[in-house]
Write an enzyme that holds these catalytic residues in place. Sequence first.
Site, PDB file in Angstrom:
ATOM      1  N   ASP A 156      -9.310  21.957 -13.266  1.00 38.66           N
ATOM      2  CA  ASP A 156     -10.321  22.994 -13.084  1.00 38.66           C
ATOM      3  C   ASP A 156     -11.047  23.221 -14.412  1.00 38.66           C
ATOM      4  O   ASP A 156     -10.489  22.965 -15.484  1.00 38.66           O
ATOM      5  CB  ASP A 156      -9.603  24.272 -12.635  1.00 38.66           C
ATOM      6  CG  ASP A 156     -10.567  25.315 -12.094  1.00 38.66           C
ATOM      7  OD1 ASP A 156     -11.735  24.994 -11.857  1.00 38.66           O
ATOM      8  OD2 ASP A 156     -10.124  26.466 -11.900  1.00 38.66           O
ATOM      9  N   GLU A 157     -12.279  23.720 -14.352  1.00 37.68           N
ATOM     10  CA  GLU A 157     -13.065  24.061 -15.558  1.00 37.68           C
ATOM     11  C   GLU A 157     -13.132  22.878 -16.523  1.00 37.68           C
ATOM     12  O   GLU A 157     -12.956  23.030 -17.736  1.00 37.68           O
ATOM     13  CB  GLU A 157     -12.455  25.279 -16.281  1.00 37.68           C
ATOM     14  CG  GLU A 157     -12.261  26.509 -15.405  1.00 37.68           C
ATOM     15  CD  GLU A 157     -13.553  27.249 -15.056  1.00 37.68           C
ATOM     16  OE1 GLU A 157     -14.638  26.686 -15.317  1.00 37.68           O
ATOM     17  OE2 GLU A 157     -13.479  28.343 -14.506  1.00 37.68           O
TER      18      GLU A 157
ATOM     19  N   THR B 188     -12.513  27.318  -6.313  1.00 34.64           N
ATOM     20  CA  THR B 188     -11.066  27.511  -6.166  1.00 34.64           C
ATOM     21  C   THR B 188     -10.657  27.216  -4.730  1.00 34.64           C
ATOM     22  O   THR B 188      -9.631  26.580  -4.464  1.00 34.64           O
ATOM     23  CB  THR B 188     -10.655  28.950  -6.563  1.00 34.64           C
ATOM     24  OG1 THR B 188     -11.165  29.226  -7.869  1.00 34.64           O
ATOM     25  CG2 THR B 188      -9.146  29.116  -6.570  1.00 34.64           C
TER      26      THR B 188
ATOM     27  N   GLN C  24     -21.918  25.941 -17.249  1.00 36.44           N
ATOM     28  CA  GLN C  24     -21.015  27.010 -17.702  1.00 36.44           C
ATOM     29  C   GLN C  24     -20.115  26.547 -18.847  1.00 36.44           C
ATOM     30  O   GLN C  24     -19.046  27.112 -19.083  1.00 36.44           O
ATOM     31  CB  GLN C  24     -20.168  27.515 -16.527  1.00 36.44           C
ATOM     32  CG  GLN C  24     -20.997  28.200 -15.445  1.00 36.44           C
ATOM     33  CD  GLN C  24     -20.130  28.787 -14.354  1.00 36.44           C
ATOM     34  OE1 GLN C  24     -19.460  29.812 -14.556  1.00 36.44           O
ATOM     35  NE2 GLN C  24     -20.117  28.159 -13.196  1.00 36.44           N
TER      36      GLN C  24
ATOM     37  N   ARG D  62     -22.277  36.615 -12.982  1.00 39.95           N
ATOM     38  CA  ARG D  62     -21.098  37.446 -12.700  1.00 39.95           C
ATOM     39  C   ARG D  62     -21.461  38.547 -11.698  1.00 39.95           C
ATOM     40  O   ARG D  62     -20.591  39.133 -11.078  1.00 39.95           O
ATOM     41  CB  ARG D  62     -20.555  38.128 -13.977  1.00 39.95           C
ATOM     42  CG  ARG D  62     -20.014  37.252 -15.090  1.00 39.95           C
ATOM     43  CD  ARG D  62     -19.094  36.178 -14.648  1.00 39.95           C
ATOM     44  NE  ARG D  62     -19.824  34.939 -14.367  1.00 39.95           N
ATOM     45  CZ  ARG D  62     -19.349  33.919 -13.681  1.00 39.95           C
ATOM     46  NH1 ARG D  62     -18.149  33.994 -13.137  1.00 39.95           N
ATOM     47  NH2 ARG D  62     -20.069  32.827 -13.474  1.00 39.95           N
TER      48      ARG D  62
END
Length: 626
Positions: free
Chosen positions: A202-203, A18, A233, A586
């Site tokens: 993004d992603e 980010t 991911q 995480r």
Amino acid sequence: MTTEGPLLILAGAGSGKTRVLTHRMAFLVENGIDPYHILAITFTNKAANEMRQRVSSLIPGGDKILCCTFHSVCVRILRREITNLEYGSGFTIYDSDDSERLLKNCIKELNINDKQFPVKSVAQEIGRQKDELIPPREFEKNSSGDYRLSVISKIYSLYQNKLKTSNALDFDDIIFKTVELFITRPDILEKYQDRFRYISVDEYQDTNTAQYHLVRLLAQKHMNVCVVGDDDQSIYGWRGANIRNILDFEKDFANAASVKLEQNYRSGGIILDAANSVIKNNRGRKAKTLWTDREPGEKITFYKSYNEREEAEYIIKEIKQMVRKGGKRRDIAILYRMNSLSRSLEEQFIKSGVPYRIFGGINFYQRREIKDILAYLKLIANPSDGVAAVRIINVPRRGIGDTTIAKIQAHASQNGISLMDAMRNEGLTKSLGTRGKKCAEFVTLIDGLVDYSNNHSVSELLGELFKKTGFMDDLESNTENPEERAENVDELLSKAVGFKNNSDEISNDLAAFLEEVSLVADIDSYNESEEAVSLMTLHSAKGLEFECVFLAGFEEGIFPSYRAITSENRNAVEEERRLCYVGITRAKRKLYITAANSRMHLGQVTYNAVSRFFKEIPAKYVEPAF
């Protein structure tokens, strides 16, 4: 600093993607690019808001960059351009519940057995076709040799016709129709290509076929497209995400530059080494190894319980101990593979009195009384909305029953008109006797609220709605848990009072309000400052981080799931392994993994071995709990 041409940024977990994205956009503006020409697309409102705030704090004019989700940018475009596809600009957006109600109606109208063709599985199949940009006619052609699919293609065709009659789009249509618009109207496409000359996504590993085509179409004129993601991911294959989009980016976009971000700024060395040890067992991935200059940190604690109750008791005991030592509950998360695993955990939290919040239950906007109010607002904003009309024609009770509604629906269907227009037909309402009179009164009520909405705010409209319908009185006298339901209505009213229309000038307040609530996701309500333990699925946890993470239910048949283990598709277990990698990464400081010898699952006691993923973590990184 790579600002021109296609760019792939492979960003490992916790590598500061980010920050990279926002600084890259700031760099563009500092080097003379007008913020108006920059578009940043991500998957959640939460991520979009964070990106917007970060860019605004870096440079003056950063707030002029459009940072939003795929669906938000498409809705903006469609509000302006959808009349070119013969829809009205005031279209309604149907959520999954609205879509299933309409599909149920289609299945009934076609005399199809809903036991053989359950609504949810029909909805999933239609969603898959839309993700692949396949319209009803093409689906019908493709499925000619398959009985089940050919029946669903007929349902799909009728469903799309009814959506159009209702001037409504379902969630999958939002991107599908934008792509259709761009393909059929190159002039409109070029207008948006010139508007969005620099695109960041993004992603990117989570994009499906429709999203991929949307990005390609928007980027093909200027080719300044920067995608950020991590193939390790990619965890949404089950809902249409195509990992090939990121793996093949350099083939799809000629002369693409590629940058890897492999330094992790989040987790301790042991947690990262464990994650690397698991993910390297996947074959379909780009080689990369996360590293950190942080301390190794604590070993991973593994606890094997007798059953799920004992597992939950152990987790809560450890949480209490952490809090006694000065830890914060908001820094702790319990992650699990499926929502059903939360039951035993929740029971123990309630018994112990430890504050917690759970994600993945009933979304606020799915609660019955909220859905009813939103159906009123949808019908006021779009009187063609048949699903909204059926939902609230008898809320509060007006003596208009299912038989009357069925007759109105039949008339509307035969004449290709909306339900509201059918009820305007004097011949029909007279034939329905006193029920027809009630229908005419309902139409008059809605027409009056439509007029009122043109000159009043959403909060004022809600006040008028409650006054004219007696909604709150009915809620208090005719529902279970009236206090709780009234509190929910108050919460919606507060949302309406605080609502500010930041959309394009084409959207009035009501349309913009409905758009905002229809695109909200459960995880968007996540608040880092709330002093409570977070319980959520591994899928919901993506993009979040916690000081301490418990991965519960680490058993074969649970994680990886039984469906993945028995699938003929090798990628099914690989996707579960990627989900495991997401779960491990995480954790910033401390990671627990728990499993049970026996577990009540789906109504029966199961006995499962410890997950293969746990066995892929070297023993030197693990300490057993006693």
